[in-house]
Design an enzyme around this catalytic site. Structure first.
Site, PDB file in Angstrom:
ATOM      1  N   HIS A  69       0.837  -1.207   0.000  1.00 11.52           N
ATOM      2  CA  HIS A  69       0.000   0.000   0.000  1.00 11.52           C
ATOM      3  C   HIS A  69       0.866   1.250   0.000  1.00 11.52           C
ATOM      4  CE1 HIS A  69       0.570   0.785   4.400  1.00 11.52           C
ATOM      5  NE2 HIS A  69       0.590  -0.526   4.488  1.00 11.52           N
ATOM      6  N   ASP A  71      -0.547   4.255   0.858  1.00  5.51           N
ATOM      7  CA  ASP A  71      -1.079   5.196   1.844  1.00  5.51           C
ATOM      8  C   ASP A  71      -0.374   5.042   3.178  1.00  5.51           C
ATOM      9  OD1 ASP A  71      -2.464   2.654   1.895  1.00  5.51           O
ATOM     10  OD2 ASP A  71      -3.836   3.515   3.372  1.00  5.51           O
ATOM     11  N   ASP A 102       6.437   1.467   7.037  1.00  8.22           N
ATOM     12  CA  ASP A 102       5.074   0.998   6.781  1.00  8.22           C
ATOM     13  C   ASP A 102       4.411   1.840   5.703  1.00  8.22           C
ATOM     14  OD1 ASP A 102       2.653  -0.286   7.009  1.00  8.22           O
ATOM     15  OD2 ASP A 102       2.087   0.651   8.899  1.00  8.22           O
ATOM     16  N   GLU A 136      -5.132   0.805   2.571  1.00  8.74           N
ATOM     17  CA  GLU A 136      -4.879  -0.231   3.575  1.00  8.74           C
ATOM     18  C   GLU A 136      -4.995   0.317   4.989  1.00  8.74           C
ATOM     19  OE1 GLU A 136      -2.953  -2.985   6.301  1.00  8.74           O
ATOM     20  OE2 GLU A 136      -2.371  -0.905   5.929  1.00  8.74           O
ATOM     21  N   GLU A 137      -4.571   1.556   5.189  1.00  5.69           N
ATOM     22  CA  GLU A 137      -4.600   2.146   6.526  1.00  5.69           C
ATOM     23  C   GLU A 137      -5.973   2.719   6.876  1.00  5.69           C
ATOM     24  OE1 GLU A 137      -2.309   1.646   8.466  1.00  5.69           O
ATOM     25  OE2 GLU A 137      -0.335   1.719   7.527  1.00  5.69           O
ATOM     26  N   GLU A 165       4.182  -5.931   4.596  1.00  2.51           N
ATOM     27  CA  GLU A 165       3.989  -5.335   5.918  1.00  2.51           C
ATOM     28  C   GLU A 165       5.232  -5.538   6.788  1.00  2.51           C
ATOM     29  OE1 GLU A 165       1.687  -3.427   7.034  1.00  2.51           O
ATOM     30  OE2 GLU A 165       0.267  -3.601   5.389  1.00  2.51           O
ATOM     31  N   HIS A 351       3.669   3.898  12.627  1.00  5.55           N
ATOM     32  CA  HIS A 351       2.568   4.738  13.107  1.00  5.55           C
ATOM     33  C   HIS A 351       3.013   5.707  14.209  1.00  5.55           C
ATOM     34  CE1 HIS A 351      -1.029   2.158  11.545  1.00  5.55           C
ATOM     35  NE2 HIS A 351       0.028   2.052  10.754  1.00  5.55           N
TER      36      HIS A 351
END
Length: 378
Positions: A69, A71, A102, A136-137, A165, A351
């Site tokens: 992903h 995003d 990520d 995805e997020e 991931e 994150h």
């Protein structure tokens, strides 16, 4: 580490794009240009606010697919970052920036690994594919699920899928995710009668009514798990009741909870047990459910074997296979029959403020990805 590393250069270019869910900010355009130069057929798939891309080189099976992903989650307070979150910065041995771990670093490693593999094996067997989303997020509605639906409708099957991931815990390749637990969220409303706290006989407190049932739910053993999965867990995530006034008995109690469940049970069985328990406690309630994903497992097979061998050849150590952690887009791909694993960099800062990844790890990750391709498609 070399500042001239093609992996670091591409990762930095992607990080510089502030692609907060569901924005892509042309990250897929950058990747697509690299893949098109290798002979990939590009198929953009845009659903509502989400940008997706299916790219494939070859028209025969087996199909090896890199999934990822573009995003990222919001950066948060930028003043708390040592370096601006969307200005990729090499400092010491680390590449800093939102998405470094990520998972823009993984995407860069995938592309460079594919370029090197095709340069050495232009006539490889089968096909190589990329499934990339910008959702995805976020709510995971218009991303990978829609792409998979499209592929399934035309019977286009993925044989092996590697999701990038960040699976590693302490060092690169120490953990590979070969499955994930299922996730089921329940939103429960228990109804009572609002009233004055001084006149409880004229009211009915839903908190008091529901407390024994909630206590029983939290104490229940749902299953024992198995050799791949821990026991199913129940956790309350949100509770709300009352008007904010200290002298008012609430009329409703809202409870949100989540099950992370193993292959020893199913979402339907969990729903049945919960509703039976609530009925047994004679509650006046309403409940709605959201299945975020069923559990999946790739216990063994060609993909697991190739991944273990590639990591061992690169690092000298065999990885631990794990199903721990949250969900990933692998849960949408595995039900099609594909073997699915997750392998990416260390996840210690994902994150978080000051997200970063060891630059050498991204170079090594590209080498591991290339070794996997060689073991499966040569």
């Amino acid at each position: 580490m070399s500042e001239n590393s093609p992996v670091i250069a591409l990762a930095s270019e992607l990080i510089s794009r502030p692609s907060v869910t569901p924005a892509d900010e042309d990250c897929q355009l950058i990747i697509g240009q690299r893949l098109a130069a290798l002979g990939f057929d590009l198929e953009p798939m845009i659903f509502s606010d989400t940008t997706n891309m299916w790219a494939r080189r070859g028209n025969q099976g087996p199909v090896f697919c890199f999934a990822g992903h573009t995003d990222v989650v919001p950066a948060g307070a930028e003043h708390a970052w040592t370096f601006p979150p969307f200005e990729p910065t090499l400092s010491g041995s680390y590449l800093h920036g939102r998405g470094a771990a990520d998972m823009k670093g993984s995407l860069a490693a995938m592309v460079v690994a594919t370029e090197r593999f095709i340069a050495e094996h232009p006539d490889h067997r089968g096909s190589i594919a990329f499934l990339i989303t910008s959702d995805e997020e976020g709510p995971f509605i218009n991303g990978t699920p829609k792409v998979v639906e499209t592929l399934e409708a035309r019977n286009e099957k993925i044989t092996w899928c590697l999701v990038g991931e960040p699976s590693s815990t302490e060092t690169l390749g120490d953990v590979v995710k070969n499955g994930r637990r299922g996730s089921l969220t329940g939103d429960l409303t228990v109804f009572g009668i609002q009233g004055h706290v001084a006149y409880p006989h004229l009211a009915e407190n839903p908190v008091h009514k529901a407390a024994p049932a909630i206590s029983e739910l939290s104490a229940m053993t749902w299953d024992q798990g198995n050799s791949f999965f821990p026991p199913t867990s129940f956790q309350i995530s949100n509770v709300h009741a009352g008007t904010g006034a200290g002298n008012v008995i609430p009329g409703e109690l809202l409870v949100q909870f989540n099950f992370r469940f193993s292959t020893e049970t199913t979402a339907d069985l969990i729903k049945t047990e919960v509703t039976n328990l609530l009925d047994r406690h004679q509650l006046d309630y309403n409940i709605s459910w959201k299945l975020n994903g069923d559990p999946f497992l790739t216990a063994d097979g060609d993909l697991v074997a190739a991944t273990i061998a590639a990591i061992k050849a690169q690092t000298g150590r065999a990885p631990v296979l794990s199903t721990a952690g949250g969900t990933s887009d692998g849960r949408f791909i595995a039900p099609t029959g594909a073997q699915v694993i997750e392998l990416g960099p260390v996840n210690a800062t994902i994150h978080k403020v000051n997200e970063r990844v060891r630059a050498d790890d991204l170079d090594a990750l590209a080498d591991i990805y290339q070794r996997i391709l060689e073991r499966l498609l040569c």
